[in-house]
Scaffold this motif. Sequence first.
Motif, PDB file in Angstrom:
ATOM      1  N   UNK A 197      33.119 -76.332 -21.617  1.00  0.00           N
ATOM      2  CA  UNK A 197      32.937 -77.891 -22.186  1.00  0.00           C
ATOM      3  C   UNK A 197      33.504 -78.156 -23.473  1.00  0.00           C
ATOM      4  N   UNK A 198      34.362 -76.919 -23.742  1.00  0.00           N
ATOM      5  CA  UNK A 198      35.057 -77.368 -25.142  1.00  0.00           C
ATOM      6  C   UNK A 198      36.621 -77.451 -24.866  1.00  0.00           C
ATOM      7  N   UNK A 199      37.083 -78.376 -25.782  1.00  0.00           N
ATOM      8  CA  UNK A 199      38.663 -78.611 -25.960  1.00  0.00           C
ATOM      9  C   UNK A 199      38.886 -78.742 -27.494  1.00  0.00           C
ATOM     10  N   UNK A 200      39.619 -77.779 -27.965  1.00  0.00           N
ATOM     11  CA  UNK A 200      39.716 -77.885 -29.215  1.00  0.00           C
ATOM     12  C   UNK A 200      41.230 -77.922 -29.836  1.00  0.00           C
ATOM     13  N   UNK A 201      42.110 -78.258 -29.029  1.00  0.00           N
ATOM     14  CA  UNK A 201      43.407 -78.646 -29.372  1.00  0.00           C
ATOM     15  C   UNK A 201      44.233 -79.398 -28.217  1.00  0.00           C
ATOM     16  N   UNK A 202      45.258 -79.897 -28.468  1.00  0.00           N
ATOM     17  CA  UNK A 202      46.021 -80.728 -27.502  1.00  0.00           C
ATOM     18  C   UNK A 202      47.305 -81.120 -28.007  1.00  0.00           C
ATOM     19  N   UNK A 213      48.755 -81.663 -22.556  1.00  0.00           N
ATOM     20  CA  UNK A 213      47.888 -80.591 -22.079  1.00  0.00           C
ATOM     21  C   UNK A 213      46.691 -80.300 -23.248  1.00  0.00           C
ATOM     22  N   UNK A 214      45.443 -80.108 -22.672  1.00  0.00           N
ATOM     23  CA  UNK A 214      44.249 -79.815 -23.655  1.00  0.00           C
ATOM     24  C   UNK A 214      43.884 -78.383 -23.446  1.00  0.00           C
ATOM     25  N   UNK A 270      45.499 -72.168 -27.316  1.00  0.00           N
ATOM     26  CA  UNK A 270      45.056 -70.996 -26.606  1.00  0.00           C
ATOM     27  C   UNK A 270      43.819 -71.372 -25.818  1.00  0.00           C
ATOM     28  N   UNK A 271      43.614 -70.208 -24.944  1.00  0.00           N
ATOM     29  CA  UNK A 271      42.455 -70.305 -23.846  1.00  0.00           C
ATOM     30  C   UNK A 271      42.898 -71.091 -22.755  1.00  0.00           C
ATOM     31  N   UNK A 272      41.863 -71.578 -21.939  1.00  0.00           N
ATOM     32  CA  UNK A 272      42.112 -72.405 -20.767  1.00  0.00           C
ATOM     33  C   UNK A 272      42.893 -73.445 -20.810  1.00  0.00           C
ATOM     34  N   UNK A 273      43.738 -73.821 -20.082  1.00  0.00           N
ATOM     35  CA  UNK A 273      44.674 -75.095 -20.029  1.00  0.00           C
ATOM     36  C   UNK A 273      44.272 -76.089 -19.301  1.00  0.00           C
ATOM     37  N   UNK A 274      44.438 -77.298 -19.466  1.00  0.00           N
ATOM     38  CA  UNK A 274      43.928 -78.474 -18.613  1.00  0.00           C
ATOM     39  C   UNK A 274      45.269 -79.431 -18.934  1.00  0.00           C
ATOM     40  N   UNK A 275      45.572 -79.809 -17.594  1.00  0.00           N
ATOM     41  CA  UNK A 275      46.736 -80.980 -17.498  1.00  0.00           C
ATOM     42  C   UNK A 275      46.087 -82.159 -17.461  1.00  0.00           C
TER      43      UNK A 275
END
Lengths: 195, 195
Positions: free
Chosen positions: B89-94, B55-56, B63-68
């Motif tokens: 355009x941001x991914x800050x944790x996964x 999960x990104x 937190x924020x939008x999730x991306x599988x």
Amino acid sequence: HTSLCTDTRGEDRIVVWDEEFFQGRRQEFTTECYDVRTCGFQTLRSLKIESGAWAGFEHVGFQGQQFVLERGEYPRWEAWSGSHAYHMERMSSFRPIACANHRNSKMTIFEWENFLGRKGDLSDDYPSLPAMGWGSSAVMASPVFCSWVCSQFPGYRGFQYILECDCHAGEYKHFREWGSHAQTSQVQSIRRIQQ
Amino acid sequence: HTSLCTDTRGEDRIVVWDEEFFQGRRQEFTTECYDVRTCGFQTLRSLKIESGAWAGFEHVGFQGQQFVLERGEYPRWEAWSGSHAYHMERMSSFRPIACANHRNSKMTIFEWENFLGRKGDLSDDYPSLPAMGWGSSAVMASPVFCSWVCSQFPGYRGFQYILECDCHAGEYKHFREWGSHAQTSQVQSIRRIQQ
């Protein structure tokens, strides 16, 4: 190749609007539309699929980027577009996708052009072909029972390519046959189209 | 609720880059990253999932939008983002997504908050819930065997909400529990996450 699809076109229904969020000029269709401009639309900005599965196209005459449209609500272009390198706010033609008994869908995929290389039989949805041990490119297909959508990225994202058993004699020998917008053979997810 | 998921975290592997198309600073991870800035990244611009499902998240701290993120290549943000009202355009944790025997996945969905209203048992992928006779909103869920992703629009497009059997005691009673970015209860497609 023998097509055994059930044609359900009589039951298909799409409603389109020329403004976002189902506002403005409204029209219902139960059959294909080759060019929305002939119906007084410049473009479509929102739509609802009330029955059947449909294919939407960027350009008139069923050309350009393809969008698989299953039953539900599409209030803005982001709802039907995958995520693309450029904004695709235009939909200029659409048509019903024939058949699909979702439960009995089958497709054979091949690693290389002209049905050469490794072979695989699909009868389910595959959000990640790499997870199944397939590479990320060069999947040629022979869809039967019935219509499928291939996507460029995992999780059904990116460019969409609709494969139908009653088009191309049910065979897609080269990625250029997937559609006029297919520039690479990269496919990382494949699923059945629901009707 | 009893969690019967198989934890496969030891086998998970993600490779990230700070430039698009797998260029620039590169780093491999086999466990979660709470904040990419602590690893010398401002943000991630491309990534490959080599094993497991991940999960990104838009913001640090998951937190924020999730991306599988399933196995495969994600050369730009468009590859992992669904299609959204604003560019993400941001991914800050996964972090890895626990478990998932894809073939045995099961989830119970309910029409209304607090597991009230109509009930449905899912064990397959559903690109259109409206086609199954469900409305387009208010699906509360109880995922078991194991992890699922709900999407705002048909065909797995739009906002993604990851539901895991080992989070929230395996129960999501209200759409606000789906994630910090959930602003409506609109869900029009649901599928299993592949590992």
